[in-house]
Design an enzyme around this catalytic site. Structure first.
Site, short mmCIF file in Angstrom:
data_model
loop_
_atom_site.label_atom_id
_atom_site.label_comp_id
_atom_site.label_asym_id
_atom_site.label_seq_id
_atom_site.Cartn_x
_atom_site.Cartn_y
_atom_site.Cartn_z
N HIS A 47 -7.65 -5.75 -0.19
CA HIS A 47 -6.43 -4.94 -0.11
C HIS A 47 -5.46 -5.46 0.95
CE1 HIS A 47 -3.77 -1.56 -0.51
NE2 HIS A 47 -3.98 -1.15 0.72
N SER A 88 0.84 -1.19 0.00
CA SER A 88 0.00 0.00 0.00
C SER A 88 0.88 1.25 0.00
CB SER A 88 -0.93 -0.06 1.22
OG SER A 88 -1.94 0.88 1.16
N ASP A 120 -8.52 -5.23 -6.08
CA ASP A 120 -8.08 -4.17 -5.17
C ASP A 120 -8.09 -2.83 -5.90
OD1 ASP A 120 -6.98 -2.69 -3.14
OD2 ASP A 120 -5.00 -3.65 -3.20
#
Lengths: 519, 519
Positions: free
Chosen positions: A417, A305, A361
């Site tokens: 995610h 991320s 995602d």
């Protein structure tokens, strides 16, 4: 190995993605969209907004989310799980990859290694992913703790506490970051007045392979692992998507990411130097140390991320600073970071980037995931790409639907995610058209640490990664109290800044062995 | 006493009131209200509904909720907590109340004992409240467990696991209940196919004072503790508020409560007899046993929320069946149960009821809390009270605002209804116009077990009563698995039905001591 008793299991407050229902998915969706709605009470507005966007997004992104019942499960895998698999090792065999390490490290852009996925590469991807996961698992999210935002353990104990010593690396430095831009929900803050730091968060670490692992992988590998955001929604919502030049021609990067990477302030305890300065100083030190020994050295930068974005900024800087060092980035669910010039420059400098992306995602489609997809085509024609976000490197695309162990229906953005979902899918990935790897060994229960992605039939509770009574213990008088952190795990800027001191300390600790970090 | 290590602390999944944000308050509010709103998507409708009702309810009920900042804290108490109080016993001294037990038990309707609250009565109230709290603390809420809906521990170990042996009672029987009316969210059900029971939940227990405690309190005290609903909102929403006659003249009680109390089905494992039959059989057996010994015997029935309603039904039946037995009910946050004839009949039979009520709690105003308040006045004039719900007995009214440790603002219905909040307020209650008792000793941290009522300054996390990793443990192979329940704690209808067998078993276990249950 014996059964680990509850007292020795590492405990952490992973802020469960599913513990803030609504917000994550919601804000994520709102991140780059503006839809005009009738004035309504705040709560309502948000809800209807989300509902409509979820629907339109699903179509827009061609996610083809199945909202009906669970697909038929692949019972072969289920049987594996329910029978023998619970009494088998959780890691695949460690092969000697020393002769092929450059290819595994991306020298040929992972061509012919990705689909089907080479088992040696898969194992390395999972290894680096676990290094990134450690930045969540050891992070102190407890806002009632004066150490909120720090690492629960000192760097000597980190891998031991998380069961990661098996990977054969040792942490040499912790990295701290702050931001001059007020980005809500990025910095974890304590509710308390007296805290270890008011401005900084633990943001990752530098580690080095030990002798045994170095022999197996053919070189001394320096790893930098960057922490991301477990619940990235609010964070990305606040990214304005502003590209800013970084001084190299047309190269531009997202200013929010760059700000975290480069911010410093003399009045802080942990960011008198920026994350960038901390990490580069340590990397240079280690490269120099091992090169002096005549060793082959590589740098592998990983992150999930936001951490994946920082990894790329870090790689860019490292490539500028250490031109002959083989540098790879293995990122998971990372957003875009810069424009096409940034990508081209990284490419020219020989930085190799492997982006692991789950198809469902949304984060890798950010920033600007709606506008950008269209604009890019437009700019490829007009040639004005400098303002458009662009991805870097090779992509390993995973699909939630490939795993028979994951829930099918719904629109679980935090779940898809989640880094543990990524690692599960990577562990089971054979190739684009193959079913889930039947001899995948990584513990499936890990997926549900901070989300609820596993099928109910597996009987693994959602968001189970939690502390016994949230860390409260009963004292001798029968009262429930929050114990102080053990002194050895209390962050200390003087101790952590002093690399030389820690070098001596480590040599003391592991004397009789050589060289540095070989444990 | 030594510090209790984490492995010996009892672990339970208390379904945190605050883990289902919105729903509890919401449904609670909706319970007896119908407001016509424009057609909207389901989620929106519910939200706006709740927001409006929360406002109007606050006015309607004259809750005078402070929505502004925290009141000034009473620093005397804070200092107590932060200094000496963490190293002091958590219970008030045990006085010998044997000469006054009848008054404490309610023989004079607690006149002159309630305001100011007599310390002996306060201590007894907290004792019975802890017996009721045990039905939550030991309940298996884990829907992935095949024992969901049962008690985590067998009856011999219950008090020991919960740290309640200090009260000097021992459990003699577990009670199970089912319902013929499908009341959603009452019965906790496992997701699994093979379970200990498909129809029944553990609903409480019968316990008896041991010799030492019996001497202190002046008689052999039989306690029945009824489990309620931690999140009563959905439950009460589904109570239709139908009074039904129970065969004694005009006496009518709420049919939902009565159904749980009296339902049975030959095809079930645990409810071949009803909760009513189970509890009455055991109470009669114990009364007869101790009366034969020439002992003075009392019956005290306790429960929180729904459990308080069941306690009153139980008291009614016990008074009919055992006319000369002193019977008291100590209930916490209990709803209304029956009509005025039910109240009068209980009164005539000499049943004493002490209702502990938190002023801000809505549940005691149910069923029919809006209509009923007006109707009652109306009916008192017209004399047609038989259809109107009426409270029974004396009321001890507590006020959330009396405690300097609790949050002020907001409209935290699950929090103010929580039994631990009740026990905290009772422990600190001196009298209507007094401030919080400065020498209150009950551990304040307990309040936040399943809610977030404590002021942030206390640094006690919300809803902290949780299992380490939700009960998952790492096995010898490094895999996270859910361990089986220990065989001794697995429910067994044959073992539990056989009172005689257990009698023998206990004599075996505690041989050398006499009489029965004196440990």
């Amino acid at each position: 190995m014996n059964t680990i008793s509850s007292s020795t299991i590492p405990h952490h407050h992973l802020p469960a993605a599913c513990s803030r229902p609504g917000i994550n998915q919601l804000s994520l969706i709102r991140a780059r969209q503006q839809v005009v709605v009738e004035p309504q009470p705040p709560h309502e507005k948000v809800t209807s907004h989300a509902a409509r966007l979820a629907n339109s997004l699903s179509n827009l992104l061609h996610l083809h989310l199945e909202t009906s019942l669970q697909k038929n499960l692949q019972y072969t895998n289920w049987n594996l799980l329910n029978q023998g698999n619970r009494t088998s090792p959780t890691t695949s065999p460690k092969e000697d990859i020393s002769t092929k390490w450059r290819e595994i490290h991306g020298s040929c852009d992972w061509e012919n290694l990705m689909d089907p996925l080479h088992p040696w590469l898969r194992r390395e991807i999972v290894k680096y992913g676990e290094f990134a996961q450690a930045t969540y698992d050891a992070f102190d999210f407890d806002s009632f703790s004066e150490y909120c935002g720090s690492c629960r353990y000192n760097r000597h104990k980190l891998f031991d506490k998380l069961g990661l010593t098996k990977n054969g690396y040792m942490v040499s430095k912790y990295i701290y970051a702050m931001s001059h831009i007020d980005v809500p929900s990025w910095l974890e803050r304590s509710h308390l007045v007296d805290t270890w730091s008011k401005d900084s968060n633990w943001m990752g670490y530098v580690a080095v392979s030990n002798d045994e692992e170095s022999r197996r992988i053919g070189r001394r590998d320096i790893v930098v692992a960057w922490r991301g955001t477990v619940a990235p929604s609010e964070w990305f919502e606040n990214i304005q998507g502003k590209l800013e030049p970084i001084g190299d021609g047309d190269v531009k990067v997202e200013q929010g990411f760059r700000n975290i990477y480069t911010s410093k302030n003399e009045s802080t305890r942990y960011n008198k130097s920026s994350a960038s300065e901390q990490v580069m100083k340590e990397v240079r030190r280690l490269v120099s140390l091992y090169k002096q020994n005549g060793e082959e050295v590589s740098l592998t930068i990983t992150g999930h991320s936001l951490g994946g974005a920082l990894a790329l900024l870090n790689a860019y800087e490292a490539a500028k600073s250490l031109p002959n060092l083989p540098i790879s980035v293995i990122s998971f669910g990372a957003p875009r970071v810069g424009n096409a010039a940034f990508r081209d420059e990284l490419h020219q400098m020989g930085v190799k980037a492997l982006r692991v992306v789950v198809k469902q995602d949304i984060v890798p489609k950010m920033p600007g995931f709606v506008l950008n997809e269209g604009l890019q085509k437009f700019n490829e024609i007009t040639g004005t790409q400098e303002w458009v976000y662009t991805h870097v490197g090779a992509e390993l695309k995973l699909d939630v639907r490939a795993s028979p162990f994951l829930k099918r229906g719904g629109f679980n953005l935090p779940g898809v995610h989640s880094l543990e979902t990524y690692l599960h899918l990577a562990d089971g990935f054979l190739g684009t058209d193959s079913t889930f790897r039947s001899d995948a060994r990584r513990d499936i229960a890990l997926v549900n640490k901070g989300c609820g992605m596993l099928a109910n039939e597996l009987r693994i509770p959602e968001c189970w990664y939690q502390l016994d009574n949230k860390g409260l213990v009963r004292n001798a008088y029968g009262r429930w109290v929050k114990p102080s952190r053990e002194p050895e795990h209390i962050p200390s800027p003087s101790r952590e800044a002093s690399v030389h001191a820690s070098f001596v300390e480590m040599h003391g600790q592991y004397k009789g062995r050589q060289p540095f970090l070989s444990v």
